[in-house]
Design a protein around this motif. Structure first.
Motif, mmCIF file in Angstrom:
data_model
loop_
_atom_site.group_PDB
_atom_site.id
_atom_site.type_symbol
_atom_site.label_atom_id
_atom_site.label_comp_id
_atom_site.label_asym_id
_atom_site.label_seq_id
_atom_site.Cartn_x
_atom_site.Cartn_y
_atom_site.Cartn_z
ATOM 1 N N PRO A 99 0.801 -1.229 0.000
ATOM 2 C CA PRO A 99 0.000 0.000 0.000
ATOM 3 C C PRO A 99 0.838 1.286 0.000
ATOM 4 N N PHE A 100 0.378 2.255 -0.794
ATOM 5 C CA PHE A 100 0.938 3.609 -0.851
ATOM 6 C C PHE A 100 -0.199 4.590 -0.584
ATOM 7 N N ILE A 101 0.146 5.831 -0.233
ATOM 8 C CA ILE A 101 -0.854 6.868 -0.001
ATOM 9 C C ILE A 101 -0.509 8.124 -0.798
ATOM 10 N N LYS A 102 -1.493 8.683 -1.472
ATOM 11 C CA LYS A 102 -1.341 9.977 -2.154
ATOM 12 C C LYS A 102 -1.340 11.068 -1.103
ATOM 13 N N ILE A 103 -0.310 11.918 -1.098
ATOM 14 C CA ILE A 103 -0.200 12.931 -0.045
ATOM 15 C C ILE A 103 -0.357 14.364 -0.537
ATOM 16 N N ASP A 104 -0.229 14.612 -1.843
ATOM 17 C CA ASP A 104 -0.314 16.007 -2.295
ATOM 18 C C ASP A 104 -1.743 16.516 -2.177
ATOM 19 N N LYS A 105 -1.872 17.830 -2.041
ATOM 20 C CA LYS A 105 -3.167 18.485 -1.855
ATOM 21 C C LYS A 105 -3.556 19.323 -3.069
ATOM 22 N N GLY A 106 -3.093 18.937 -4.238
ATOM 23 C CA GLY A 106 -3.415 19.659 -5.448
ATOM 24 C C GLY A 106 -2.273 20.549 -5.904
ATOM 25 N N LEU A 107 -2.524 21.320 -6.951
ATOM 26 C CA LEU A 107 -1.477 22.047 -7.648
ATOM 27 C C LEU A 107 -1.645 23.559 -7.540
ATOM 28 N N GLU A 108 -0.509 24.253 -7.503
ATOM 29 C CA GLU A 108 -0.501 25.713 -7.602
ATOM 30 C C GLU A 108 -0.800 26.122 -9.045
ATOM 31 N N ASP A 109 -1.090 27.407 -9.255
ATOM 32 C CA ASP A 109 -1.240 27.921 -10.611
ATOM 33 C C ASP A 109 0.086 27.807 -11.357
ATOM 34 N N GLU A 110 0.013 27.715 -12.665
ATOM 35 C CA GLU A 110 1.223 27.533 -13.464
ATOM 36 C C GLU A 110 2.141 28.747 -13.395
ATOM 37 N N ALA A 111 3.434 28.481 -13.262
ATOM 38 C CA ALA A 111 4.478 29.509 -13.325
ATOM 39 C C ALA A 111 5.726 28.864 -13.905
ATOM 40 N N ASN A 112 6.385 29.536 -14.834
ATOM 41 C CA ASN A 112 7.575 28.992 -15.497
ATOM 42 C C ASN A 112 7.296 27.623 -16.120
ATOM 43 N N GLY A 113 6.093 27.472 -16.647
ATOM 44 C CA GLY A 113 5.750 26.251 -17.375
ATOM 45 C C GLY A 113 5.477 25.042 -16.514
ATOM 46 N N VAL A 114 5.333 25.233 -15.193
ATOM 47 C CA VAL A 114 5.094 24.087 -14.303
ATOM 48 C C VAL A 114 4.032 24.440 -13.269
ATOM 49 N N GLN A 115 3.510 23.418 -12.619
ATOM 50 C CA GLN A 115 2.604 23.585 -11.485
ATOM 51 C C GLN A 115 3.189 22.832 -10.299
ATOM 52 N N LEU A 116 3.621 23.598 -9.309
ATOM 53 C CA LEU A 116 4.148 23.005 -8.090
ATOM 54 C C LEU A 116 3.012 22.480 -7.217
ATOM 55 N N MET A 117 3.366 21.666 -6.234
ATOM 56 C CA MET A 117 2.387 21.187 -5.273
ATOM 57 C C MET A 117 2.018 22.294 -4.295
ATOM 58 N N LYS A 118 0.762 22.323 -3.888
ATOM 59 C CA LYS A 118 0.332 23.253 -2.858
ATOM 60 C C LYS A 118 0.976 22.873 -1.523
ATOM 61 N N PRO A 119 1.058 23.824 -0.587
ATOM 62 C CA PRO A 119 1.615 23.505 0.734
ATOM 63 C C PRO A 119 0.853 22.362 1.403
ATOM 64 N N MET A 120 1.548 21.600 2.236
ATOM 65 C CA MET A 120 0.966 20.459 2.954
ATOM 66 C C MET A 120 1.260 20.606 4.448
ATOM 67 N N PRO A 121 0.592 21.536 5.118
ATOM 68 C CA PRO A 121 0.925 21.812 6.523
ATOM 69 C C PRO A 121 0.638 20.659 7.474
ATOM 70 N N THR A 122 -0.248 19.748 7.087
ATOM 71 C CA THR A 122 -0.592 18.625 7.966
ATOM 72 C C THR A 122 0.098 17.328 7.529
ATOM 73 N N LEU A 123 1.148 17.439 6.719
ATOM 74 C CA LEU A 123 1.765 16.239 6.166
ATOM 75 C C LEU A 123 2.348 15.329 7.239
ATOM 76 N N ASP A 124 3.027 15.878 8.221
ATOM 77 C CA ASP A 124 3.632 15.025 9.243
ATOM 78 C C ASP A 124 2.579 14.184 9.960
ATOM 79 N N ALA A 125 1.436 14.778 10.245
ATOM 80 C CA ALA A 125 0.362 14.028 10.907
ATOM 81 C C ALA A 125 -0.161 12.917 10.008
ATOM 82 N N LEU A 126 -0.314 13.204 8.727
ATOM 83 C CA LEU A 126 -0.774 12.183 7.785
ATOM 84 C C LEU A 126 0.234 11.042 7.684
ATOM 85 N N LEU A 127 1.506 11.384 7.603
ATOM 86 C CA LEU A 127 2.534 10.349 7.487
ATOM 87 C C LEU A 127 2.580 9.472 8.739
#
Length: 299
Positions: A99-127
């Motif tokens: 088993p694996f878990i998807k952790i990203d919370k969606g994408l930022e708006d495009e800049a420099n031809g890419v979309q970075l991941m949105k901040p994940m402030p609760t990531l440690d708790a999820l992990l």
């Protein structure tokens, strides 16, 4: 399975990883494709209940087992749910599926031809919660839309930064800098992406590894250096909008890459199928994707 057994199973790559992690805005579309119309659910909880029913049916199907499906990526709500009376990660492990878990919370708006991941402030708790449920690793997605060196460097740096946070929790990060298959400069950009990833791999400590989830390259063999790199446990491929026939044909040209498909796995499953029909259709999809992952053809 112990963690060492899970690591060995993924490293050997004698199958593929099912992506069962649609979330948020992609869930209604996935349900419609499955034959569940919008008027059959009311509200977010009911929607997620319907998608969990679909995923539970897939995981419970006889054809879905660790002989050919070596891993499965879960949405957080799916991880927290149950299949056949067991926590979902336990149900997978009991079938020999890592088993694996998807952790990203969606994408930022495009800049420099890419979309970075949105901040994940609760990531440690999820992990912490995921690790406690026996989840082996994570998956985190960002998107590249053009061969912009600055943008690609930013995507890769963010991926490895989040990967380090995952590793600190004793879990395996699956980094997913997806290159859009619709980009006109994909062949050029994938070389930039490969070389940027290699820089970060070379800088990892000796005892650390990551996994990579990448678009099937425009030029077969582009990612061979990543497949062979000692800091990479496994390179897996997303279908990226290809139908199953095309995705499997392209994947089979790339040595060492195995599938991690979502739509290409689920595209012919329907809520109205009998259990026998459902498993027959699922078995056909699993057979084709397993073959493309393990039986390679000349490019």
């Amino acid at each position: 399975m112990t963690k060492d057994e899970m690591t060995a199973k993924i490293a050997e790559g004698r199958g593929f990883i099912a992506a069962l992690d649609q979330s948020g805005g992609s869930t209604p579309k996935a349900l419609r494709a499955y034959g569940v119309n919008d008027d059959e659910w009311d509200g977010e909880e009911a929607m997620y209940g319907k998608i969990h029913d679909m995923r539970s049916r897939i995981i419970s199907a006889p054809s879905f087992n660790g002989d050919r499906v070596i891993g499965a990526i879960l949405f957080e709500r799916t991880m927290d749910g149950a299949v056949d009376g067991k926590p979902t990660p336990t149900a997978l492990i009991d079938k020999g599926v890592v088993p694996f878990i998807k952790i990203d919370k969606g994408l930022e708006d495009e800049a420099n031809g890419v979309q970075l991941m949105k901040p994940m402030p609760t990531l440690d708790a999820l992990l912490t919660r995921a690790s406690g449920l026996g989840v082996f690793g994570t998956k985190e997605r960002s998107v590249i839309n053009s061969a912009n060196p600055e943008g690609i460097a930013a995507v890769v740096a963010q991926q490895f930064e989040i990967g380090a946070q995952v590793t600190a929790h004793g879990m395996m990060p699956m980094l997913e800098p997806e290159y859009s298959i619709n980009a006109s400069d994909r062949a050029e950009g994938e070389v930039l992406l490969r070389d940027e990833i290699l820089k970060h791999l070379d800088a990892l400590p000796e005892n650390q590894q990551v996994m990579l989830k990448l678009s099937i390259p425009a030029v077969a063999g582009t990612y061979d250096a990543l497949v062979r790199h000692p800091k990479v446990l496994k390179v897996v491929a997303l279908s990226g909008g290809f139908n199953r026939t095309d995705a499997c044909a392209e994947l089979a040209k790339n040595e060492g890459m195995i599938a991690s498909f979502s739509r290409a796995l689920l595209q012919e499953l329907r809520a109205g199928q009998s259990d026998a029909e459902f498993d027959t259709v699922l078995d056909e999809a699993i057979t084709a994707i397993h073959r493309a992952s393990t039986e390679k053809t000349a490019a």
